[in-house]
Design a protein around this motif. Structure first.
Motif, PDB file in Angstrom:
ATOM      1  N   GLU A 138      49.289  40.716  41.215  1.00  0.00           N
ATOM      2  CA  GLU A 138      49.644  39.412  42.202  1.00  0.00           C
ATOM      3  C   GLU A 138      49.021  38.124  41.380  1.00  0.00           C
ATOM      4  OE1 GLU A 138      47.709  39.589  45.837  1.00  0.00           O
ATOM      5  OE2 GLU A 138      48.950  41.318  46.471  1.00  0.00           O
ATOM      6  N   THR A 139      48.322  37.974  40.362  1.00  0.00           N
ATOM      7  CA  THR A 139      47.755  37.082  39.397  1.00  0.00           C
ATOM      8  C   THR A 139      48.021  37.255  38.128  1.00  0.00           C
ATOM      9  OG1 THR A 139      45.649  38.146  39.004  1.00  0.00           O
ATOM     10  CG2 THR A 139      45.801  37.245  41.162  1.00  0.00           C
ATOM     11  N   ASN A 140      47.510  36.273  37.162  1.00  0.00           N
ATOM     12  CA  ASN A 140      47.703  36.403  35.697  1.00  0.00           C
ATOM     13  C   ASN A 140      46.490  37.223  35.364  1.00  0.00           C
ATOM     14  OD1 ASN A 140      49.947  34.975  35.448  1.00  0.00           O
ATOM     15  ND2 ASN A 140      48.814  32.763  35.019  1.00  0.00           N
ATOM     16  N   ARG A 141      45.598  37.515  35.895  1.00  0.00           N
ATOM     17  CA  ARG A 141      44.689  38.273  35.539  1.00  0.00           C
ATOM     18  C   ARG A 141      44.867  39.627  35.744  1.00  0.00           C
ATOM     19  NH1 ARG A 141      39.786  34.914  34.868  1.00  0.00           N
ATOM     20  NH2 ARG A 141      38.578  36.890  34.867  1.00  0.00           N
ATOM     21  N   TYR A 142      45.753  40.123  34.745  1.00  0.00           N
ATOM     22  CA  TYR A 142      46.304  41.491  35.149  1.00  0.00           C
ATOM     23  C   TYR A 142      45.953  42.376  34.285  1.00  0.00           C
ATOM     24  CZ  TYR A 142      49.903  40.197  32.000  1.00  0.00           C
ATOM     25  OH  TYR A 142      50.561  39.638  30.588  1.00  0.00           O
ATOM     26  N   PRO A 157      44.489  34.876  31.517  1.00  0.00           N
ATOM     27  CA  PRO A 157      44.292  34.202  32.875  1.00  0.00           C
ATOM     28  C   PRO A 157      44.627  32.767  33.003  1.00  0.00           C
ATOM     29  CG  PRO A 157      42.160  34.358  31.715  1.00  0.00           C
ATOM     30  CD  PRO A 157      43.074  35.203  31.179  1.00  0.00           C
ATOM     31  N   GLY A 160      49.027  33.920  31.387  1.00  0.00           N
ATOM     32  CA  GLY A 160      49.785  34.980  31.736  1.00  0.00           C
ATOM     33  C   GLY A 160      50.452  35.981  30.534  1.00  0.00           C
ATOM     34  N   ASP A 176      46.686  44.716  39.041  1.00  0.00           N
ATOM     35  CA  ASP A 176      45.455  44.243  39.563  1.00  0.00           C
ATOM     36  C   ASP A 176      44.355  45.060  39.627  1.00  0.00           C
ATOM     37  OD1 ASP A 176      46.538  41.548  38.996  1.00  0.00           O
ATOM     38  OD2 ASP A 176      46.955  41.360  41.374  1.00  0.00           O
ATOM     39  N   ARG A 232      40.780  33.644  51.972  1.00  0.00           N
ATOM     40  CA  ARG A 232      40.669  35.166  52.187  1.00  0.00           C
ATOM     41  C   ARG A 232      39.356  35.650  53.006  1.00  0.00           C
ATOM     42  NH1 ARG A 232      42.005  34.469  46.439  1.00  0.00           N
ATOM     43  NH2 ARG A 232      39.850  35.188  45.953  1.00  0.00           N
TER      44      ARG A 232
END
Length: 254
Positions: A138-142, A157, A160, A176, A232
C-alpha cells in the motif's frame, strides 16, 4: 516462548494525544495499546515478555506493574537517552532475553488478529534468520520478495524505486511488512550496527553480505491497522467499538 513488544516510540504524529503519554498507552476500545497487544501475545502462549520503554517510561512501567505484567513474566529494556528504533531497541534488549528459541517481536502500535503462534511455528520450521508478516503493498516503504517468499530488496520510501540486494528467484512481488515478526536469537551475534538503526536495514545487509534468508509469512486476510496517525487511530477505535456492539447484540439475541 518469549516475545518483545516495541513500545518506546514517541508517537509524534499522534500529538496532542501523546503530549502527556507515550504511544504505547494510547487508548483503543478502553485499553491502552500496550495492554491490548500484550494480552494477545500472552494468549498465544508467550510467557516471557520483553518491553522496551523510553518516552514517559515511568508511566509505562507503572501500567505494567498495575496490570501484573499482563499475566506474564516481564523484563524491561529502558532506552534512557533516546529511542533506538527497531534494530537498536532489539539489540539494546539483548541481556533481557533467555534465547531458548525464536523471538516474536510485535510493534505496539499495530492492531491485528494475526495468528501469532502460527507465525512463530512457521518461522521455527523454516531455519530462516527472520520471518516477517506481510500483506499486499500500500506504500512506497515496501519489501521485494521472490517466488520463494524470500526478501530480496526494498522500495525507496521517497521515490518507490525498487532496490534489490540479492538476486531473486523468479519474479518479485512488492509487499508491506506489518510490524510483526519472528527472529532467530542468532541475530544478536550478527548485528554490528550501533546506536539508532532499523532492523530492516540489518536484514538487508545480512541478505546481501552473508546470504542470510529472511522469509515472509502472508497475512493478507488478517486485520491490520497501524494506529500511528489520528486517522488510523480512529479507524482502529471504530473497529473495536463495532466488535463490542456486535458481541453485545449477539448476547441479547442469545
Amino acid at each position: 516462548m518469549e516475545a518483545m513488544i516495541l513500545a518506546a516510540g514517541l508517537g509524534t504524529r499522534l500529538r496532542p494525544l501523546t503530549n502527556d503519554k507515550p504511544k504505547a498507552l494510547v487508548d483503543v476500545g478502553g485499553q491502552p495499546m500496550l495492554e491490548r497487544t500484550a494480552h494477545r501475545v500472552v494468549d498465544a502462549g508467550f510467557e516471557h515478555l520483553v518491553i522496551n520503554v523510553h518516552h514517559f517510561a515511568d508511566r509505562v512501567k507503572k501500567v505494567i506493574e498495575e496490570k501484573d505484567g499482563f499475566g506474564a513474566e516481564v523484563s524491561i529494556s529502558h532506552e534512557v537517552e533516546k529511542n533506538l528504533e527497531t534494530g537498536g531497541g532489539i539489540k539494546h534488549a539483548d541481556p533481557q532475553f533467555r534465547k531458548e528459541g525464536p523471538l516474536l517481536v510485535h510493534n505496539v502500535d499495530i492492531l491485528t488478529d494475526l495468528d501469532l503462534k502460527a507465525l512463530h511455528d512457521a518461522h521455527d520450521e523454516s531455519g530462516a534468520l527472520a520471518t516477517l508478516a506481510v500483506r499486499p503493498v500500500e506504500t512506497n516503504r515496501y519489501l521485494s520478495v521472490d517466488e520463494r517468499g524470500h526478501v530480496v530488496g526494498y522500495g525507496d520510501p521517497e521515490t518507490g524505486e525498487e532496490h534489490l540486494v540479492t538476486d531473486p528467484q523468479g519474479p518479485t512481488e512488492k509487499v508491506d511488512f506489518i510490524g510483526v515478526q519472528v527472529i532467530s536469537p542468532r541475530i544478536f551475534d550478527l548485528m554490528t550496527e550501533e546506536g539508532v538503526f532499523s532492523i530492516i536495514n540489518v536484514y538487508m545487509r545480512l541478505i546481501a553480505e552473508e546470504g542470510e534468508a529472511v522469509r515472509t509469512h502472508r497475512a493478507d486476510d488478517a486485520l491490520w491497522i497501524d494506529i500511528g496517525t489520528h486517522e488510523r487511530l480512529e479507524k482502529a477505535r471504530r473497529y473495536v467499538e463495532g466488535k463490542k456492539e456486535k458481541k453485545e447484540e449477539n448476547l441479547l439475541q442469545g
